[in-house]
Write an enzyme that holds these catalytic residues in place. Structure first.
Site, short mmCIF file in Angstrom:
data_model
loop_
_atom_site.label_atom_id
_atom_site.label_comp_id
_atom_site.label_asym_id
_atom_site.label_seq_id
_atom_site.Cartn_x
_atom_site.Cartn_y
_atom_site.Cartn_z
N ASN A 12 0.86 -1.18 0.00
CA ASN A 12 0.00 0.00 0.00
C ASN A 12 0.91 1.23 0.00
O ASN A 12 1.48 1.58 1.03
CB ASN A 12 -0.88 -0.04 1.26
CG ASN A 12 -1.70 1.22 1.46
OD1 ASN A 12 -1.77 2.07 0.56
ND2 ASN A 12 -2.29 1.36 2.63
N TRP A 13 1.04 1.85 -1.17
CA TRP A 13 1.96 2.98 -1.28
C TRP A 13 1.41 4.24 -0.64
O TRP A 13 2.12 5.24 -0.51
CB TRP A 13 2.27 3.27 -2.76
CG TRP A 13 2.98 2.17 -3.49
CD1 TRP A 13 3.33 0.93 -3.00
CD2 TRP A 13 3.45 2.20 -4.85
NE1 TRP A 13 3.97 0.20 -3.97
CE2 TRP A 13 4.05 0.95 -5.11
CE3 TRP A 13 3.40 3.15 -5.87
CZ2 TRP A 13 4.63 0.64 -6.36
CZ3 TRP A 13 3.96 2.85 -7.10
CH2 TRP A 13 4.58 1.60 -7.34
N LYS A 14 0.14 4.24 -0.28
CA LYS A 14 -0.50 5.45 0.27
C LYS A 14 -0.25 6.63 -0.67
O LYS A 14 -0.24 6.45 -1.88
CB LYS A 14 -0.03 5.70 1.70
CG LYS A 14 -0.20 4.44 2.57
CD LYS A 14 -0.02 4.67 4.04
CE LYS A 14 -0.22 3.35 4.77
NZ LYS A 14 -0.15 3.46 6.20
N HIS A 100 -9.58 1.26 4.96
CA HIS A 100 -8.31 1.45 5.67
C HIS A 100 -8.55 2.42 6.83
O HIS A 100 -9.34 3.37 6.70
CB HIS A 100 -7.25 2.00 4.71
CG HIS A 100 -5.88 2.00 5.31
ND1 HIS A 100 -5.49 2.94 6.23
CD2 HIS A 100 -4.84 1.16 5.16
CE1 HIS A 100 -4.24 2.67 6.61
NE2 HIS A 100 -3.82 1.59 5.97
N GLU A 102 -6.94 4.82 7.87
CA GLU A 102 -6.70 6.23 7.52
C GLU A 102 -7.92 6.82 6.82
O GLU A 102 -8.24 8.00 6.98
CB GLU A 102 -5.43 6.35 6.66
CG GLU A 102 -4.18 6.15 7.53
CD GLU A 102 -2.97 5.58 6.80
OE1 GLU A 102 -2.93 5.59 5.56
OE2 GLU A 102 -2.04 5.12 7.52
N GLU A 170 -5.41 -4.69 10.75
CA GLU A 170 -4.38 -3.67 10.93
C GLU A 170 -4.67 -2.87 12.20
O GLU A 170 -5.47 -1.93 12.16
CB GLU A 170 -4.36 -2.71 9.73
CG GLU A 170 -4.04 -3.36 8.41
CD GLU A 170 -3.48 -2.36 7.41
OE1 GLU A 170 -2.39 -2.60 6.90
OE2 GLU A 170 -4.12 -1.32 7.18
N GLY A 176 2.56 2.35 10.79
CA GLY A 176 3.58 3.39 10.63
C GLY A 176 4.31 3.75 11.91
O GLY A 176 5.01 4.76 11.97
N SER A 214 3.32 -2.03 10.42
CA SER A 214 4.76 -2.12 10.69
C SER A 214 5.38 -3.47 10.33
O SER A 214 6.29 -3.95 11.01
CB SER A 214 5.05 -1.76 12.16
OG SER A 214 4.73 -0.39 12.39
N GLY A 235 2.80 -1.07 4.31
CA GLY A 235 2.83 0.34 3.93
C GLY A 235 4.26 0.78 3.65
O GLY A 235 4.81 0.52 2.58
N GLY A 236 4.88 1.42 4.63
CA GLY A 236 6.21 2.02 4.46
C GLY A 236 7.24 1.10 3.81
O GLY A 236 7.98 1.50 2.91
P1 PGA Z 1 2.82 0.38 7.65
O1 PGA Z 1 1.35 0.60 7.03
O2 PGA Z 1 3.35 -0.92 7.08
O3 PGA Z 1 3.62 1.57 7.18
O4 PGA Z 1 2.68 0.30 9.12
C1 PGA Z 1 0.48 -0.48 6.83
C2 PGA Z 1 -0.82 0.01 6.26
O5 PGA Z 1 -1.30 1.07 6.67
O6 PGA Z 1 -1.41 -0.64 5.37
#
Ligand code: PGA
Length: 251
Positions: A12-14, A100, A102, A170, A176, A214, A235-236
């Site tokens: 997930n590149w956000k 998600h 977010e 999640e 993050g 994470s 994500g990251g």
């Molecule tokens: P993260 O994000 O790996 O940077 O913690 C995961 C996500 O939000 O899908």
């Protein structure tokens, strides 16, 4: 015969990247996937919508799927800034992340809204990746399992089956932050999700349950080996080819 679902490693590149970045990252992963020949996982990249063309071009013939990060519940209409599931399918997507945390936090998305998006995705032929997860306050109050299972039941459309839905656990406090739940806690929640979908989703044992929050090269092996963990939503660490590839290799 091994009856566990084939793992899905989703990036997930956000809101990160550019066309040049997408070409380089997807190109590098495409080489790795192709050179490896047989892979024991499915790989998925979810770039921001404007970068889908360059991502898809860089994927080329490699066996890597493309996904969106969100979609609208309507097929089309006066919804400025939104993207329909059909448009994502037309752009080459086979998956879309919905709900998600977010989006739930930034855009006030409720379980009902998420269910509408997931249903629209299925109608368009996409597999929605429905995200669920508790906040730190909810975990501290001992409510994690109740919150997560109620989000699953409230967000998964009727008539879903193993091939048409993916669920991602999640924990909001793990996204993050570099913090992850213990292995025991992840197994507890994933086991509870598996039980919660029994009777709600067809062929529940085959539904892919991803863990996200994470995930890194350093913890992927331990997390991906846990019972009822069938892949990761990253994500990251999905923004670096070597790191994301190392996570996939941990399957
Ligand atoms: P993260 O994000 O790996 O940077 O913690 C995961 C996500 O939000 O899908």
């Amino acid at each position: 015969m091994d009856n566990t679902p084939r793992p899905l490693i989703a990036g997930n590149w956000k809101m990160h990247g550019s066309n040049a970045f997408a070409a380089e990252l997807a190109g590098s992963l495409s080489d790795k996937v192709s050179n490896a020949g047989h892979n024991s996982f499915d790989m998925l990249l979810c770039p921001p919508a404007p970068l889908m063309g360059s991502t898809l071009a860089a994927i080329g013939a490699a066996s890597i799927a493309l996904g969106g990060q969100d979609c609208h519940s309507a097929e089309q209409g006066a919804h400025t800034g939104d993207i329909s599931a059909g448009m994502l399918a037309d752009a080459g997507c086979s998956y879309v992340i919905v709900g998600h945390s977010e989006r739930r936090a930034d855009h006030g998305e409720t379980d009902d809204v998420v269910m509408g998006k997931a249903a629209a995705a299925q109608t368009a032929g996409l597999a929605p990746i429905v995200c669920v997860g508790e906040t730190l306050d909810q975990r501290d109050a001992g409510e994690a399992i109740e919150v997560v299972t109620s989000q699953v039941v409230g967000s998964v459309p009727d008539g879903s089956s193993a091939g048409t839905i993916v669920i991602a656990y999640e924990p909001v406090w793990a996204i993050g932050t570099g913090r992850t739940p213990t292995a025991v806690d992840i197994e507890k929640v994933h086991g509870a999700i598996r039980s919660a979908i029994d009777g709600v989703i067809g062929n529940p044992g085959q539904v892919r349950l991803l863990y996200g929050g994470s995930v890194k090269a350093g913890n992927a092996e331990e997390i991906l080996a846990l019972e009822n963990v069938n892949g990761a939503l990253v994500g990251g660490a999905s923004l670096k080819a070597e790191e994301f590839w190392a996570i996939a290799q941990a399957c």
